[in-house]
Write a protein that holds these residues in place. Structure first.
Motif, PDB file in Angstrom:
ATOM      1  N   ASP A  15     -59.280  39.980 -45.709  1.00 26.64           N
ATOM      2  CA  ASP A  15     -58.314  39.555 -45.147  1.00 26.64           C
ATOM      3  C   ASP A  15     -57.616  40.539 -45.398  1.00 26.64           C
ATOM      4  OD1 ASP A  15     -56.217  38.511 -43.545  1.00 26.64           O
ATOM      5  OD2 ASP A  15     -57.581  36.600 -43.421  1.00 26.64           O
ATOM      6  N   SER A  70     -59.670  27.209 -45.342  1.00 25.85           N
ATOM      7  CA  SER A  70     -61.081  27.291 -44.954  1.00 25.85           C
ATOM      8  C   SER A  70     -61.567  27.709 -46.292  1.00 25.85           C
ATOM      9  CB  SER A  70     -61.688  28.216 -43.922  1.00 25.85           C
ATOM     10  OG  SER A  70     -60.960  29.465 -44.285  1.00 25.85           O
ATOM     11  N   GLY A 115     -61.836  36.196 -43.133  1.00 26.85           N
ATOM     12  CA  GLY A 115     -60.427  35.852 -42.911  1.00 26.85           C
ATOM     13  C   GLY A 115     -60.131  34.651 -43.275  1.00 26.85           C
ATOM     14  N   ASP A 142     -64.568  34.414 -39.896  1.00 28.15           N
ATOM     15  CA  ASP A 142     -63.741  34.108 -39.388  1.00 28.15           C
ATOM     16  C   ASP A 142     -62.378  34.742 -39.262  1.00 28.15           C
ATOM     17  OD1 ASP A 142     -62.191  31.991 -37.632  1.00 28.15           O
ATOM     18  OD2 ASP A 142     -61.399  31.065 -39.328  1.00 28.15           O
ATOM     19  N   SER A 190     -58.309  25.940 -39.780  1.00 28.03           N
ATOM     20  CA  SER A 190     -58.959  24.930 -39.838  1.00 28.03           C
ATOM     21  C   SER A 190     -58.206  24.219 -41.082  1.00 28.03           C
ATOM     22  CB  SER A 190     -60.586  26.296 -40.303  1.00 28.03           C
ATOM     23  OG  SER A 190     -59.837  25.861 -42.038  1.00 28.03           O
ATOM     24  N   SER A 214     -62.897  43.746 -43.262  1.00 28.32           N
ATOM     25  CA  SER A 214     -63.961  43.789 -44.334  1.00 28.32           C
ATOM     26  C   SER A 214     -64.950  45.212 -43.839  1.00 28.32           C
ATOM     27  CB  SER A 214     -65.053  42.581 -43.257  1.00 28.32           C
ATOM     28  OG  SER A 214     -64.577  42.607 -41.408  1.00 28.32           O
TER      29      SER A 214
HETATM   30  C1  SAM Z   1     -58.610  32.911 -37.561  1.00 26.95           C
HETATM   31  S1  SAM Z   1     -57.864  33.903 -39.303  1.00 26.95           S
HETATM   32  C2  SAM Z   1     -58.775  32.873 -40.547  1.00 26.95           C
HETATM   33  C3  SAM Z   1     -58.311  31.233 -40.722  1.00 26.95           C
HETATM   34  C4  SAM Z   1     -58.805  30.799 -41.595  1.00 26.95           C
HETATM   35  N1  SAM Z   1     -60.612  31.139 -42.311  1.00 26.95           N
HETATM   36  C5  SAM Z   1     -58.688  29.317 -41.745  1.00 26.95           C
HETATM   37  O1  SAM Z   1     -59.693  28.291 -41.264  1.00 26.95           O
HETATM   38  O2  SAM Z   1     -57.714  28.748 -42.499  1.00 26.95           O
HETATM   39  C6  SAM Z   1     -58.142  34.819 -39.125  1.00 26.95           C
HETATM   40  C7  SAM Z   1     -57.870  35.744 -39.564  1.00 26.95           C
HETATM   41  O3  SAM Z   1     -58.522  37.211 -39.850  1.00 26.95           O
HETATM   42  C8  SAM Z   1     -58.252  37.864 -40.179  1.00 26.95           C
HETATM   43  N2  SAM Z   1     -59.078  39.661 -40.383  1.00 26.95           N
HETATM   44  C9  SAM Z   1     -58.832  39.962 -38.821  1.00 26.95           C
HETATM   45  N3  SAM Z   1     -59.644  40.640 -39.096  1.00 26.95           N
HETATM   46  C10 SAM Z   1     -60.031  41.137 -40.231  1.00 26.95           C
HETATM   47  C11 SAM Z   1     -61.728  41.582 -40.229  1.00 26.95           C
HETATM   48  N4  SAM Z   1     -61.696  42.771 -39.766  1.00 26.95           N
HETATM   49  N5  SAM Z   1     -61.979  41.126 -42.120  1.00 26.95           N
HETATM   50  C12 SAM Z   1     -61.003  40.373 -42.706  1.00 26.95           C
HETATM   51  N6  SAM Z   1     -60.311  39.594 -41.453  1.00 26.95           N
HETATM   52  C13 SAM Z   1     -59.922  40.011 -40.483  1.00 26.95           C
HETATM   53  C14 SAM Z   1     -56.692  38.428 -39.753  1.00 26.95           C
HETATM   54  O4  SAM Z   1     -55.801  38.678 -41.351  1.00 26.95           O
HETATM   55  C15 SAM Z   1     -56.139  36.993 -40.294  1.00 26.95           C
HETATM   56  O5  SAM Z   1     -55.463  36.217 -41.351  1.00 26.95           O
END
Ligand code: SAM
Length: 212
Positions: free
Chosen positions: A72, A53, A47, A139, A22, A120
């Protein structure tokens, strides 16, 4: 947001050294509108990635003194190419960059920010998500069944509002997962992020909204 406020927010991102999917351009107005609508006491983010974010939501909710918990496991290691693209050429990729971003956000926002280094589902099973949250920014895992799990976590925790990132991307499961449970929610607003063609969907959890 005024152009000056956007510049100030970007300066804060540069100073704290977060990065992410983001950006001020793509998300700041969306976060600002949702936060001013809810005036949240406690935000749950699934995430963190490199923290943009989290930082933007913490900055934009300062006037409400909102807390934010981000979860995360750092599945997506950060590459040097990515770091170059977001202006951190001196860093070395991998978890260390993400953990450094966590520490930097913690140093700047103190006890308003909490980080859980788990998936999560693990955080939920381990009882780490033990507060009352009034907004989930969803996210994390964009594929099914991961996104199904995060929706179930939001329902179980009775979180009244969810903001889904990347709602309409064809390759992921956010829209399909939401379709299975949409009778539980009212869609409040669909925000289009024109620069990458994806959307954010802001919804109200009807079960909770009816009770309140
Ligand atoms: C799209 S990025 C998040 C970007 C961040 N929110 C931003 O806007 O800058 C997705 C993140 O979700 C994490 N992720 C993936 N599966 C997840 C889960 N089950 N629980 C928590 N985080 C998870 C990944 O490690 C990754 O760092």
């Amino acid at each position: 947001m005024t152009p000056e406020q956007k510049i100030e927010l970007q300066n804060t991102i540069d100073r704290v050294k977060t990065g992410g999917c983001s950006s001020v351009e793509s998300h700041s107005v969306i976060f600002e509108e949702c936060i001013n609508f809810i005036k949240p006491k406690n935000i749950l983010e699934i995430g963190f990635f490199c923290g943009n974010s989290s930082l933007m939501m913490l900055e934009l909710s300062k006037k409400y003194n909102s807390k934010l918990t981000s979860v995360d496991p750092f599945l997506d290691n950060v590459t040097n190419d990515y770091l170059n693209s977001v202006g951190h050429p001196e860093e070395i990729g991998g978890d260390s960059v993400q953990l450094a971003a966590v520490e930097s956000v913690r140093a700047n926002y103190g006890n308003r920010f909490k980080f859980i280094h788990k998936r999560s589902l693990a955080a939920s099973i381990d009882g780490d998500l033990n507060e009352k949250y009034d907004l989930m920014f969803c996210d994390g895992d964009h594929w099914r069944p991961g996104i199904d799990i995060d929706i179930q976590i939001a329902l179980a925790l009775k979180i009244p509002y969810i903001l889904f990132d990347d709602f309409n991307k064809e390759f992921d499961g956010v829209r399909q997962a939401f379709a299975q449970v949409q009778n539980r929610f009212a869609a409040l607003k669909l925000y289009t992020k024109e620069h990458d063609g994806s959307d954010c969907l802001f919804v109200a959890n009807l079960d909770v909204i009816k009770i309140q």
